[in-house]
Design a protein around this motif. Structure first.
Motif, PDB file in Angstrom:
ATOM      1  N   LEU A  69       0.826  -1.208   0.000  1.00 31.23           N
ATOM      2  CA  LEU A  69       0.000   0.000   0.000  1.00 31.23           C
ATOM      3  C   LEU A  69       0.867   1.268   0.000  1.00 31.23           C
ATOM      4  N   ILE A  70       1.961   1.224   0.773  1.00 36.71           N
ATOM      5  CA  ILE A  70       2.875   2.364   0.802  1.00 36.71           C
ATOM      6  C   ILE A  70       3.492   2.554  -0.591  1.00 36.71           C
ATOM      7  N   TYR A  71       3.905   1.456  -1.201  1.00 35.62           N
ATOM      8  CA  TYR A  71       4.500   1.532  -2.541  1.00 35.62           C
ATOM      9  C   TYR A  71       3.466   2.044  -3.548  1.00 35.62           C
ATOM     10  N   LEU A  72       2.224   1.609  -3.421  1.00 34.24           N
ATOM     11  CA  LEU A  72       1.154   2.085  -4.292  1.00 34.24           C
ATOM     12  C   LEU A  72       0.971   3.590  -4.122  1.00 34.24           C
ATOM     13  N   GLY A  73       0.960   4.077  -2.894  1.00 37.04           N
ATOM     14  CA  GLY A  73       0.820   5.514  -2.637  1.00 37.04           C
ATOM     15  C   GLY A  73       1.976   6.307  -3.220  1.00 37.04           C
ATOM     16  N   VAL A  74       3.207   5.821  -2.978  1.00 39.15           N
ATOM     17  CA  VAL A  74       4.383   6.527  -3.494  1.00 39.15           C
ATOM     18  C   VAL A  74       4.356   6.534  -5.023  1.00 39.15           C
ATOM     19  N   SER A  75       4.029   5.402  -5.629  1.00 38.37           N
ATOM     20  CA  SER A  75       3.962   5.320  -7.089  1.00 38.37           C
ATOM     21  C   SER A  75       2.882   6.254  -7.643  1.00 38.37           C
ATOM     22  N   SER A  76       1.760   6.306  -6.950  1.00 34.16           N
ATOM     23  CA  SER A  76       0.667   7.191  -7.381  1.00 34.16           C
ATOM     24  C   SER A  76       1.108   8.648  -7.344  1.00 34.16           C
ATOM     25  N   ILE A  77       1.786   9.050  -6.275  1.00 38.06           N
ATOM     26  CA  ILE A  77       2.255  10.437  -6.138  1.00 38.06           C
ATOM     27  C   ILE A  77       3.275  10.750  -7.231  1.00 38.06           C
ATOM     28  N   ARG A  78       4.207   9.835  -7.493  1.00 42.42           N
ATOM     29  CA  ARG A  78       5.200  10.058  -8.556  1.00 42.42           C
ATOM     30  C   ARG A  78       4.526  10.192  -9.917  1.00 42.42           C
ATOM     31  N   THR A  79       3.592   9.308 -10.191  1.00 44.42           N
ATOM     32  CA  THR A  79       2.875   9.365 -11.471  1.00 44.42           C
ATOM     33  C   THR A  79       2.105  10.667 -11.595  1.00 44.42           C
ATOM     34  N   TYR A  80       1.471  11.092 -10.507  1.00 42.47           N
ATOM     35  CA  TYR A  80       0.727  12.346 -10.506  1.00 42.47           C
ATOM     36  C   TYR A  80       1.658  13.524 -10.786  1.00 42.47           C
ATOM     37  N   LYS A  81       2.817  13.553 -10.113  1.00 46.05           N
ATOM     38  CA  LYS A  81       3.774  14.645 -10.313  1.00 46.05           C
ATOM     39  C   LYS A  81       4.331  14.649 -11.733  1.00 46.05           C
ATOM     40  N   LYS A  82       4.567  13.453 -12.281  1.00 43.85           N
ATOM     41  CA  LYS A  82       5.079  13.383 -13.650  1.00 43.85           C
ATOM     42  C   LYS A  82       4.014  13.789 -14.679  1.00 43.85           C
ATOM     43  N   SER A  83       2.777  13.520 -14.383  1.00 45.16           N
ATOM     44  CA  SER A  83       1.716  13.823 -15.344  1.00 45.16           C
ATOM     45  C   SER A  83       1.261  15.283 -15.284  1.00 45.16           C
ATOM     46  N   GLN A  84       1.556  15.999 -14.223  1.00 47.28           N
ATOM     47  CA  GLN A  84       1.137  17.392 -14.085  1.00 47.28           C
ATOM     48  C   GLN A  84       1.639  18.263 -15.232  1.00 47.28           C
ATOM     49  N   PRO A  85       2.948  18.236 -15.582  1.00 49.92           N
ATOM     50  CA  PRO A  85       3.387  19.074 -16.703  1.00 49.92           C
ATOM     51  C   PRO A  85       2.706  18.697 -18.021  1.00 49.92           C
ATOM     52  N   VAL A  86       2.492  17.419 -18.230  1.00 46.10           N
ATOM     53  CA  VAL A  86       1.821  16.983 -19.455  1.00 46.10           C
ATOM     54  C   VAL A  86       0.389  17.500 -19.475  1.00 46.10           C
ATOM     55  N   LEU A  87      -0.296  17.387 -18.353  1.00 46.16           N
ATOM     56  CA  LEU A  87      -1.673  17.902 -18.273  1.00 46.16           C
ATOM     57  C   LEU A  87      -1.703  19.415 -18.453  1.00 46.16           C
ATOM     58  N   HIS A  88      -0.722  20.079 -17.873  1.00 52.61           N
ATOM     59  CA  HIS A  88      -0.635  21.534 -18.020  1.00 52.61           C
ATOM     60  C   HIS A  88      -0.412  21.900 -19.498  1.00 52.61           C
ATOM     61  N   ASP A  89       0.484  21.177 -20.173  1.00 48.73           N
ATOM     62  CA  ASP A  89       0.731  21.423 -21.591  1.00 48.73           C
ATOM     63  C   ASP A  89      -0.524  21.161 -22.422  1.00 48.73           C
ATOM     64  N   LEU A  90      -1.225  20.106 -22.100  1.00 44.69           N
ATOM     65  CA  LEU A  90      -2.462  19.807 -22.818  1.00 44.69           C
ATOM     66  C   LEU A  90      -3.505  20.901 -22.613  1.00 44.69           C
ATOM     67  N   GLN A  91      -3.580  21.415 -21.392  1.00 45.07           N
ATOM     68  CA  GLN A  91      -4.533  22.490 -21.109  1.00 45.07           C
ATOM     69  C   GLN A  91      -4.159  23.755 -21.875  1.00 45.07           C
ATOM     70  N   GLU A  92      -2.869  24.076 -21.911  1.00 43.56           N
ATOM     71  CA  GLU A  92      -2.423  25.248 -22.667  1.00 43.56           C
ATOM     72  C   GLU A  92      -2.718  25.076 -24.156  1.00 43.56           C
ATOM     73  N   THR A  93      -2.490  23.878 -24.668  1.00 43.19           N
ATOM     74  CA  THR A  93      -2.781  23.609 -26.074  1.00 43.19           C
ATOM     75  C   THR A  93      -4.273  23.760 -26.352  1.00 43.19           C
ATOM     76  N   ALA A  94      -5.082  23.245 -25.461  1.00 42.32           N
ATOM     77  CA  ALA A  94      -6.539  23.384 -25.621  1.00 42.32           C
ATOM     78  C   ALA A  94      -6.944  24.853 -25.595  1.00 42.32           C
ATOM     79  N   ASN A  95      -6.332  25.637 -24.705  1.00 41.58           N
ATOM     80  CA  ASN A  95      -6.639  27.067 -24.628  1.00 41.58           C
ATOM     81  C   ASN A  95      -6.223  27.788 -25.915  1.00 41.58           C
ATOM     82  N   ARG A  96      -5.025  27.447 -26.438  1.00 41.17           N
ATOM     83  CA  ARG A  96      -4.572  28.066 -27.691  1.00 41.17           C
ATOM     84  C   ARG A  96      -5.507  27.714 -28.841  1.00 41.17           C
ATOM     85  N   LEU A  97      -5.913  26.455 -28.897  1.00 44.22           N
ATOM     86  CA  LEU A  97      -6.847  26.042 -29.950  1.00 44.22           C
ATOM     87  C   LEU A  97      -8.174  26.779 -29.827  1.00 44.22           C
TER      88      LEU A  97
END
Length: 110
Positions: A15-43
């Protein structure tokens, strides 16, 4: 009993490993989500810009079409009036004395 404690420890570690992995995945996906949001706004902005330009072009086209129609009507009316000119000149010709009539009028007077 030791097996139960080891099993519980493994579940907790999983469970601890699942939580840590989830947090890492979330942190890694934030810039991608931010870029996608900016792209959507530009479009979205580009789409709005295109729609505004389309509206302006439609209005301009409507003005041009109206102006062309007005000028076409004016030219057609001018052509119609020009076609009637020979008839008008014929009617004025009746009021203009011919040269023979002018000579006769001068002889009578003078």
């Amino acid at each position: 009993m030791i097996i139960v404690y080891i099993s519980i420890a493994l579940v907790v570690l999983a469970l601890i490993y699942l939580g840590v992995s989830s947090i890492r995945t979330y942190k890694k996906s934030q810039p991608v989500l931010h870029d996608l949001q900016e792209t959507a706004n530009r479009l979205q902005k580009q789409t709005e810009s295109i729609q505004n330009e389309t509206t302006r072009l439609s209005a301009t086209q409507e003005k041009i079409m109206s102006d062309v129609e007005y000028k076409k009507k004016t030219v057609q009316e001018t052509i119609e009036i020009a076609k009637e000119t020979p008839e008008t000149l014929k009617s004025f010709k009746e009021f203009i004395p011919s040269k023979k009539q002018e000579r006769a009028a001068h002889r009578v007077r003078g």
